[in-house]
Scaffold this motif. Structure first.
Motif, PDB file in Angstrom:
ATOM      1  N   GLU A 141       0.847  -1.189   0.000  1.00 44.45           N
ATOM      2  CA  GLU A 141       0.000   0.000   0.000  1.00 44.45           C
ATOM      3  C   GLU A 141       0.885   1.241   0.000  1.00 44.45           C
ATOM      4  O   GLU A 141       1.586   1.527   0.970  1.00 44.45           O
ATOM      5  N   THR A 142       0.853   1.987  -1.103  1.00 47.30           N
ATOM      6  CA  THR A 142       1.684   3.183  -1.207  1.00 47.30           C
ATOM      7  C   THR A 142       0.933   4.435  -0.782  1.00 47.30           C
ATOM      8  O   THR A 142       1.551   5.456  -0.492  1.00 47.30           O
ATOM      9  N   HIS A 143      -0.382   4.375  -0.776  1.00 50.06           N
ATOM     10  CA  HIS A 143      -1.237   5.424  -0.215  1.00 50.06           C
ATOM     11  C   HIS A 143      -2.583   4.791   0.081  1.00 50.06           C
ATOM     12  O   HIS A 143      -2.812   3.619  -0.254  1.00 50.06           O
ATOM     13  N   ASP A 144      -3.475   5.528   0.716  1.00 54.03           N
ATOM     14  CA  ASP A 144      -4.683   4.894   1.247  1.00 54.03           C
ATOM     15  C   ASP A 144      -5.661   4.434   0.184  1.00 54.03           C
ATOM     16  O   ASP A 144      -6.608   3.716   0.489  1.00 54.03           O
ATOM     17  N   ARG A 145      -5.446   4.809  -1.085  1.00 54.06           N
ATOM     18  CA  ARG A 145      -6.380   4.406  -2.138  1.00 54.06           C
ATOM     19  C   ARG A 145      -5.734   3.597  -3.251  1.00 54.06           C
ATOM     20  O   ARG A 145      -6.378   3.296  -4.250  1.00 54.06           O
TER      21      ARG A 145
END
Length: 207
Positions: A141-145
């Motif tokens: 996961e590199t960002h929450d989306r």
């Protein structure tokens, strides 16, 4: 890069890192809805185990949707298939990139033929030169989306036209597949018809 806005960072990458192969992902959501969508942040990452990686960003187009359908489905079911795209499938592939609602099947709308997979639940694209059946190996996961999906290839399907044998060794006629890849700028693609051959050398280098 940290001082730039996200759109500029994205433009710098997609206009310089190319050609990029295309992962035409088929996944299944709740109720068995089949989703088909292409992603060009994609490549093979190793042979043992056989891994592929796909970068899937946030859904910034459809109102009310945080994650793309492909990512949500893969995280929910941990299975998906990938088709590599030949010139004959390129236009259909682009059509499946439309911002369809989550309850619509792009493959059905476009008329993309699907066939059952052998080891995973999502079907695969029938006329693709190459298709992989994959199981989620890791999700970064590199960002929450969004983030990077790493899939383990459980089965590979290659059209018989492109498979041969030479002195008992497997040979793949890669040029005959006529695969396409993403190029710089919106709407541009590369074809693999122009090649050059430069042989590798061994150390020490000769003058």
């Amino acid at each position: 890069m940290a001082e730039l806005d996200p759109a500029t960072r994205y433009k710098l990458l997609v206009n310089t890192v190319h050609p990029r192969p295309i992962a035409w992902i088929v996944s299944t959501g709740s109720g068995g809805m089949v989703n088909a969508a292409p992603y060009s942040f994609f490549n093979a990452m190793g042979g043992t185990p056989p891994l592929v990686a796909i970068g899937i960003g946030a859904d910034d187009v459809r109102a009310g949707e945080a994650r793309k359908d492909s990512l949500r489905n893969i995280l929910d079911t941990e299975e998906f298939t990938i088709a590599l795209v030949g010139e004959d499938q390129a236009e259909a592939m682009v059509l499946t990139a439309a911002d369809a609602p989550a309850d619509a099947s792009e493959a059905k709308a476009v008329g993309v033929a699907l066939v059952p997979s052998s080891l995973v639940a999502p079907p695969r694209i029938a006329d693709a030169p190459v298709a992989f059946e994959c199981r989620l190996w890791r999700f970064v996961e590199t960002h929450d989306r969004g983030g990077i999906v790493i899939g383990e290839v459980l089965a590979t399907h290659i059209d018989d036209r492109f498979v041969g044998d030479e002195d008992g060794r497997l040979r793949i006629d890669a040029p005959a597949m006529k695969l396409v890849g993403r190029a710089h700028g919106a709407g541009w693609y590369w074809r693999g018809s122009d090649r050059t051959k430069i042989d590798r050398v061994r150390w020490p280098l000769e003058d």
